[in-house]
Design a protein around this motif. Structure first.
Motif, PDB file in Angstrom:
ATOM      1  N   ARG A 144       0.389  -1.351  -0.091  1.00 57.38           N
ATOM      2  CA  ARG A 144       0.280   0.318   0.118  1.00 57.38           C
ATOM      3  C   ARG A 144       0.550   1.117   0.011  1.00 57.38           C
ATOM      4  O   ARG A 144       0.920   1.872   0.473  1.00 57.38           O
ATOM      5  N   ALA A 145       1.919   1.267  -0.695  1.00 57.29           N
ATOM      6  CA  ALA A 145       3.266   2.458  -0.294  1.00 57.29           C
ATOM      7  C   ALA A 145       2.389   3.595  -1.581  1.00 57.29           C
ATOM      8  O   ALA A 145       2.969   5.121  -1.613  1.00 57.29           O
ATOM      9  N   LEU A 146       1.487   3.109  -2.304  1.00 53.39           N
ATOM     10  CA  LEU A 146       1.083   4.493  -2.988  1.00 53.39           C
ATOM     11  C   LEU A 146      -0.599   4.671  -2.745  1.00 53.39           C
ATOM     12  O   LEU A 146      -1.288   3.691  -3.492  1.00 53.39           O
ATOM     13  N   PHE A 180      -2.406  -3.083  -4.634  1.00 53.28           N
ATOM     14  CA  PHE A 180      -1.928  -3.743  -6.065  1.00 53.28           C
ATOM     15  C   PHE A 180      -1.665  -5.102  -5.426  1.00 53.28           C
ATOM     16  O   PHE A 180      -0.756  -5.528  -4.649  1.00 53.28           O
ATOM     17  N   ARG A 181      -2.193  -6.027  -5.779  1.00 52.97           N
ATOM     18  CA  ARG A 181      -1.982  -7.020  -6.390  1.00 52.97           C
ATOM     19  C   ARG A 181      -1.438  -7.304  -7.938  1.00 52.97           C
ATOM     20  O   ARG A 181      -0.966  -6.518  -8.618  1.00 52.97           O
ATOM     21  N   ARG A 182      -0.004  -8.323  -7.652  1.00 47.09           N
ATOM     22  CA  ARG A 182       0.503  -8.020  -8.779  1.00 47.09           C
ATOM     23  C   ARG A 182       1.105  -9.986  -9.880  1.00 47.09           C
ATOM     24  O   ARG A 182      -0.103 -10.918  -9.061  1.00 47.09           O
ATOM     25  N   GLN A 183       0.687  -9.299 -10.720  1.00 44.61           N
ATOM     26  CA  GLN A 183       0.456 -10.558 -11.428  1.00 44.61           C
ATOM     27  C   GLN A 183      -1.149 -11.379 -11.181  1.00 44.61           C
ATOM     28  O   GLN A 183      -1.068 -12.930 -10.936  1.00 44.61           O
ATOM     29  N   HIS A 184      -2.066 -10.317 -11.273  1.00 41.65           N
ATOM     30  CA  HIS A 184      -3.760 -10.934 -10.723  1.00 41.65           C
ATOM     31  C   HIS A 184      -4.389 -11.310 -11.881  1.00 41.65           C
ATOM     32  O   HIS A 184      -4.015 -10.788 -12.768  1.00 41.65           O
ATOM     33  N   TYR A 202      -7.179 -13.316 -18.586  1.00 39.65           N
ATOM     34  CA  TYR A 202      -5.491 -12.794 -18.979  1.00 39.65           C
ATOM     35  C   TYR A 202      -4.899 -12.827 -17.483  1.00 39.65           C
ATOM     36  O   TYR A 202      -5.538 -12.594 -16.519  1.00 39.65           O
ATOM     37  N   VAL A 203      -3.672 -12.281 -17.205  1.00 35.19           N
ATOM     38  CA  VAL A 203      -2.969 -12.258 -16.340  1.00 35.19           C
ATOM     39  C   VAL A 203      -2.554 -11.050 -16.302  1.00 35.19           C
ATOM     40  O   VAL A 203      -1.605 -10.299 -17.207  1.00 35.19           O
ATOM     41  N   ALA A 204      -3.186  -9.175 -15.078  1.00 34.85           N
ATOM     42  CA  ALA A 204      -2.398  -8.209 -15.249  1.00 34.85           C
ATOM     43  C   ALA A 204      -1.384  -8.536 -14.208  1.00 34.85           C
ATOM     44  O   ALA A 204      -1.425  -8.766 -13.497  1.00 34.85           O
ATOM     45  N   ASP A 205      -0.234  -8.036 -14.842  1.00 32.89           N
ATOM     46  CA  ASP A 205       1.533  -7.288 -14.365  1.00 32.89           C
ATOM     47  C   ASP A 205       0.796  -6.576 -13.084  1.00 32.89           C
ATOM     48  O   ASP A 205       0.948  -7.377 -11.493  1.00 32.89           O
ATOM     49  N   PHE A 206      -0.214  -5.964 -12.722  1.00 33.81           N
ATOM     50  CA  PHE A 206      -0.136  -5.184 -11.486  1.00 33.81           C
ATOM     51  C   PHE A 206      -2.155  -4.272 -11.379  1.00 33.81           C
ATOM     52  O   PHE A 206      -2.546  -3.838 -12.112  1.00 33.81           O
ATOM     53  N   ALA A 207      -2.816  -5.035 -10.066  1.00 34.89           N
ATOM     54  CA  ALA A 207      -4.203  -4.466 -10.598  1.00 34.89           C
ATOM     55  C   ALA A 207      -4.495  -4.014  -9.025  1.00 34.89           C
ATOM     56  O   ALA A 207      -4.226  -4.624  -7.629  1.00 34.89           O
ATOM     57  N   ARG A 260      -9.449   0.272  -7.048  1.00 35.58           N
ATOM     58  CA  ARG A 260      -9.754   1.538  -7.772  1.00 35.58           C
ATOM     59  C   ARG A 260      -9.790   1.084  -9.641  1.00 35.58           C
ATOM     60  O   ARG A 260      -9.941   1.599  -9.985  1.00 35.58           O
ATOM     61  N   GLY A 261     -10.314  -0.027  -9.509  1.00 35.41           N
ATOM     62  CA  GLY A 261     -10.191  -0.292 -10.715  1.00 35.41           C
ATOM     63  C   GLY A 261      -9.331  -0.283 -12.050  1.00 35.41           C
ATOM     64  O   GLY A 261      -9.687   0.140 -13.063  1.00 35.41           O
ATOM     65  N   LEU A 262      -7.838  -0.156 -11.639  1.00 37.76           N
ATOM     66  CA  LEU A 262      -6.611   0.451 -12.081  1.00 37.76           C
ATOM     67  C   LEU A 262      -5.539  -1.093 -12.606  1.00 37.76           C
ATOM     68  O   LEU A 262      -5.612  -1.692 -11.378  1.00 37.76           O
ATOM     69  N   ILE A 263      -5.214  -0.979 -13.668  1.00 33.78           N
ATOM     70  CA  ILE A 263      -4.802  -1.856 -13.796  1.00 33.78           C
ATOM     71  C   ILE A 263      -3.168  -1.532 -14.490  1.00 33.78           C
ATOM     72  O   ILE A 263      -3.737  -0.431 -15.290  1.00 33.78           O
ATOM     73  N   VAL A 264      -1.900  -1.888 -13.806  1.00 32.48           N
ATOM     74  CA  VAL A 264       0.354  -1.195 -14.740  1.00 32.48           C
ATOM     75  C   VAL A 264      -0.094  -2.388 -15.070  1.00 32.48           C
ATOM     76  O   VAL A 264      -0.125  -3.405 -15.347  1.00 32.48           O
TER      77      VAL A 264
END
Length: 118
Positions: free
Chosen positions: A31-33, A38-42, A47-52, A56-60
């Motif tokens: 929770r640094a940001l 954020f979850r990694r490789q979710h 699909y597998v999102a790098d960061f989700a 907030r419904g945000l994928i990076v």
């Protein structure tokens, strides 16, 4: 696809993250940001999102050269958008060379989502 395959794929991807993914994860984990989880490789659908960030419904996504002008990535983004996610994509070299600028863009997206949630 067998049951649990996406989960297994995600676990494998977590063990073999790229340098850019490691750099981003360092700044997004715990929770640094802005306190966002954020979850990694979710896994999300096929699909597998790098960061989700589910709340907030945000994928990076951190993309390498193989993603240049990729129709598969456009289809993936459309699928994720249809599920209510906003997708931010960054090139790996930008994550590594311009980390602060990338983090500012992610921060702005999270802040924008926070305002719309209020």
């Amino acid at each position: 696809m067998r049951p649990g395959q996406k989960r297994d794929d995600a676990r494998r991807l977590r063990r073999s993250m790229t340098d850019a993914e490691c750099r981003l994860w360092f700044h997004l984990r715990n929770r640094a940001l802005m306190g966002c989880k954020f979850r990694r490789q979710h896994p999300i659908g096929p699909y597998v999102a790098d960061f989700a960030c589910i709340e907030r419904g945000l994928i990076v996504e951190a993309d390498g050269g193989q993603h240049a002008d990729s129709g598969a990535d456009r289809a993936r983004t459309r699928f994720l958008a249809s599920r209510g996610y906003r997708v931010l994509r960054f090139w790996n070299n930008d994550v590594l060379a311009r980390t602060e600028a990338v983090l500012e863009q992610i921060h702005a997206a999270v802040a924008c989502d926070a305002i719309s949630l209020s």
